[in-house]
Write a protein that holds these residues in place. Structure first.
Motif, mmCIF file in Angstrom:
data_model
loop_
_atom_site.group_PDB
_atom_site.id
_atom_site.type_symbol
_atom_site.label_atom_id
_atom_site.label_comp_id
_atom_site.label_asym_id
_atom_site.label_seq_id
_atom_site.Cartn_x
_atom_site.Cartn_y
_atom_site.Cartn_z
ATOM 1 N N ARG A 261 0.912 -1.150 0.133
ATOM 2 C CA ARG A 261 -0.093 -0.173 -0.042
ATOM 3 C C ARG A 261 1.001 1.293 -0.075
ATOM 4 O O ARG A 261 0.613 2.087 0.664
ATOM 5 C CB ARG A 261 -1.024 0.060 1.118
ATOM 6 C CG ARG A 261 -1.777 -1.265 1.349
ATOM 7 C CD ARG A 261 -2.500 -1.731 0.132
ATOM 8 N NE ARG A 261 -3.637 -0.730 -0.126
ATOM 9 C CZ ARG A 261 -4.567 -0.725 -1.089
ATOM 10 N NH1 ARG A 261 -3.998 -1.631 -2.268
ATOM 11 N NH2 ARG A 261 -5.072 0.079 -1.487
ATOM 12 N N SER A 262 2.029 1.199 -0.686
ATOM 13 C CA SER A 262 3.009 2.239 -0.829
ATOM 14 C C SER A 262 3.006 3.003 -2.030
ATOM 15 O O SER A 262 3.998 3.621 -2.608
ATOM 16 C CB SER A 262 4.478 1.903 -0.424
ATOM 17 O OG SER A 262 4.186 1.609 0.904
ATOM 18 N N GLY A 263 2.064 2.842 -2.935
ATOM 19 C CA GLY A 263 2.163 3.439 -4.318
ATOM 20 C C GLY A 263 2.665 2.656 -5.406
ATOM 21 O O GLY A 263 2.946 3.038 -6.258
ATOM 22 N N ASP B 251 -0.490 6.181 6.778
ATOM 23 C CA ASP B 251 -1.223 6.170 5.707
ATOM 24 C C ASP B 251 -1.069 4.875 4.990
ATOM 25 O O ASP B 251 -2.322 4.124 4.579
ATOM 26 C CB ASP B 251 -1.006 7.084 4.491
ATOM 27 C CG ASP B 251 -1.282 8.511 4.540
ATOM 28 O OD1 ASP B 251 -2.503 8.671 5.016
ATOM 29 O OD2 ASP B 251 -0.762 9.500 3.861
ATOM 30 N N VAL B 252 -0.200 3.901 5.209
ATOM 31 C CA VAL B 252 0.134 2.554 4.743
ATOM 32 C C VAL B 252 -0.671 1.793 5.492
ATOM 33 O O VAL B 252 -1.516 0.912 5.121
ATOM 34 C CB VAL B 252 1.502 2.201 4.930
ATOM 35 C CG1 VAL B 252 1.658 0.764 4.832
ATOM 36 C CG2 VAL B 252 2.375 2.764 3.822
ATOM 37 N N ILE B 253 -0.663 1.939 7.052
ATOM 38 C CA ILE B 253 -1.677 1.377 7.906
ATOM 39 C C ILE B 253 -3.160 1.324 7.689
ATOM 40 O O ILE B 253 -3.980 0.722 7.418
ATOM 41 C CB ILE B 253 -1.225 1.634 9.219
ATOM 42 C CG1 ILE B 253 0.088 1.147 9.630
ATOM 43 C CG2 ILE B 253 -2.239 0.898 10.518
ATOM 44 C CD1 ILE B 253 0.762 1.482 10.998
ATOM 45 N N THR B 254 -3.445 2.738 7.370
ATOM 46 C CA THR B 254 -4.677 3.324 7.252
ATOM 47 C C THR B 254 -5.267 2.440 5.752
ATOM 48 O O THR B 254 -6.471 2.075 5.488
ATOM 49 C CB THR B 254 -4.924 4.370 6.995
ATOM 50 O OG1 THR B 254 -4.571 5.252 7.978
ATOM 51 C CG2 THR B 254 -6.463 4.931 6.626
ATOM 52 N N SER B 255 -4.723 2.456 4.636
ATOM 53 C CA SER B 255 -4.878 1.976 3.456
ATOM 54 C C SER B 255 -4.909 0.373 3.529
ATOM 55 O O SER B 255 -5.816 -0.278 2.917
ATOM 56 C CB SER B 255 -3.858 2.339 2.380
ATOM 57 O OG SER B 255 -4.060 1.851 1.130
ATOM 58 N N SER B 256 -3.935 -0.252 4.360
ATOM 59 C CA SER B 256 -4.020 -1.749 4.347
ATOM 60 C C SER B 256 -5.337 -2.103 5.182
ATOM 61 O O SER B 256 -5.940 -3.180 4.939
ATOM 62 C CB SER B 256 -2.988 -2.305 5.292
ATOM 63 O OG SER B 256 -1.508 -1.656 4.607
ATOM 64 N N PHE B 257 -5.760 -1.490 6.146
ATOM 65 C CA PHE B 257 -6.763 -1.713 6.722
ATOM 66 C C PHE B 257 -8.003 -1.610 5.917
ATOM 67 O O PHE B 257 -8.822 -2.594 6.147
ATOM 68 C CB PHE B 257 -7.142 -0.559 8.270
ATOM 69 C CG PHE B 257 -8.486 -0.857 8.857
ATOM 70 C CD1 PHE B 257 -8.822 -1.415 9.483
ATOM 71 C CD2 PHE B 257 -9.412 0.218 8.506
ATOM 72 C CE1 PHE B 257 -9.839 -2.075 10.188
ATOM 73 C CE2 PHE B 257 -10.605 0.170 9.157
ATOM 74 C CZ PHE B 257 -11.145 -0.754 10.095
ATOM 75 N N SER C 146 -11.670 -2.392 -5.850
ATOM 76 C CA SER C 146 -10.585 -2.260 -6.499
ATOM 77 C C SER C 146 -9.235 -2.196 -5.553
ATOM 78 O O SER C 146 -9.381 -1.592 -4.773
ATOM 79 C CB SER C 146 -10.830 -0.849 -7.116
ATOM 80 O OG SER C 146 -9.562 -0.326 -7.956
ATOM 81 N N VAL C 147 -7.971 -2.485 -6.121
ATOM 82 C CA VAL C 147 -6.705 -2.222 -5.345
ATOM 83 C C VAL C 147 -6.326 -0.673 -5.337
ATOM 84 O O VAL C 147 -5.545 -0.256 -4.555
ATOM 85 C CB VAL C 147 -5.613 -3.017 -6.077
ATOM 86 C CG1 VAL C 147 -5.261 -2.443 -7.572
ATOM 87 C CG2 VAL C 147 -4.528 -3.278 -5.211
#
Length: 312
Positions: free
Chosen positions: A55-57, A131-137, A268-269
């Motif tokens: 989830r890092s772009g 943001d990574v943790i948020t997006s992964s959740f 969607s990813v």
């Protein structure tokens, strides 16, 4: 290798633990044997490996790389390798025509040795871990029917008890990689820099790949890779990746399918793509816990010391 599980509210997520890394349960067979096959893959000069913590772009950078190698601002279509390298079967990898643009969330040390020894192209992607943790959740929450517990997930992520382990460990492994390959270092890009000045980062990537380009091509790629444009196009194409996840889950032994979202393929990813979305979900206690951990594991005077990640 051993299978380990972490409980996140009503859901238990299993991983294949190997060499200190929590590989996804979808990793084929025995992780050790599969990674050995990857390590033995033959070098192809046009291969590019994009490395990141999830989830890092990664997909964003992959589209940019594909357009630069093609010399044309066109999205990737008919994508047979739109899945982390470590989750692809070897036959699929070897059948793919050049140029091959792989992405992976595992540490650099597991890449094909031939590629590493020949100083093949590798790009590392970083993003604010909050943001990574948020997006992964949100991504995991879309895969299951039960409501994932945010507090439990956040604690697990901060403690490294999630897929691919700790973001801090991943960053520190990349630091080691940069030191070991100081004469020909991989390229490092950040989500925030790319969001702030997309054209500049496309230029950096083009220079690293040593491709011929014009300002017109950079402008065209920047337009196509503006997040709103890319999301509109790629959300329709990413169903192939989500289908791989769906198929893999249904082939696993002991999986409670009642907990799996039947609409995985329609998800969607590509999500929001904004900087600072963590502010919508992190509590003040979680911010302080993260900041304390970041200060404890700081790496002063290094390019991977992202002090702006400590913002409140």
């Amino acid at each position: 290798m051993e299978v380990v599980g972490v409980t996140l509210g009503d859901v238990t997520v299993e991983h294949k633990l190997f060499d200190g890394v929590n590989f996804p349960i979808l990793c084929p067979g025995n992780v050790s044997d599969h990674l050995e096959k990857i390590r033995k893959l033959k070098y192809k000069e046009s291969d590019v490996f994009i490395m990141s913590y999830p989830r890092s772009g990664t997909h964003w950078v992959r589209e940019i790389v594909a357009m630069l190698l093609k010399g044309k601002a066109e999205y990737i279509v008919n994508d047979n390798i739109d899945f982390p390298l470590e989750l692809l079967d070897i036959d699929t990898i070897e059948r793919e025509a050049s140029p091959r643009i792989f992405y992976s969330h595992m540490p650099f040390r597991f890449l094909p040795q031939d590629h590493i020894e020949r100083n093949g192209k590798v790009i590392g992607c970083f993003r604010n871990p909050k943001d990574v943790i948020t997006s992964s959740f949100h991504f995991l929450n879309n895969l299951i029917t039960s409501n994932l517990n945010w507090d439990a997930f956040c604690d697990a992520a901060l403690n490294g008890n999630v897929t691919y382990g700790s973001w801090f460990d991943w960053r520190d492994n990349w630091k080691t990689t940069l030191k070991q390959h100081a004469e020909n270092p991989p390229l490092t890009v950040t989500y925030e820099d790319t969001s702030k000045d997309l054209r500049k980062q496309i230029g950096r990537i083009a220079d690293y790949l040593e491709v011929t380009y014009t300002e017109a091509l950079i402008n065209d790629i920047a337009h196509m890779c503006e997040f709103k444009n890319m999301k509109a196009a790629k959300s329709r194409q990413k169903s192939d990746m989500m289908k791989r996840i769906d198929d893999g889950i249904h082939q696993l032994d002991g999986v409670e399918l009642d907990n799996i979202n039947e609409n995985i393929v329609q998800n969607s990813v590509v999500r929001k793509g904004i900087v600072g979305d963590w502010k919508s979900i992190f509590t003040s206690d979680q911010i302080e816990k993260f900041n304390a951990m970041y200060r404890h594991r700081s790496i002063p005077d290094h390019q991977l010391e992202f002090k702006e990640y400590l913002e409140d």
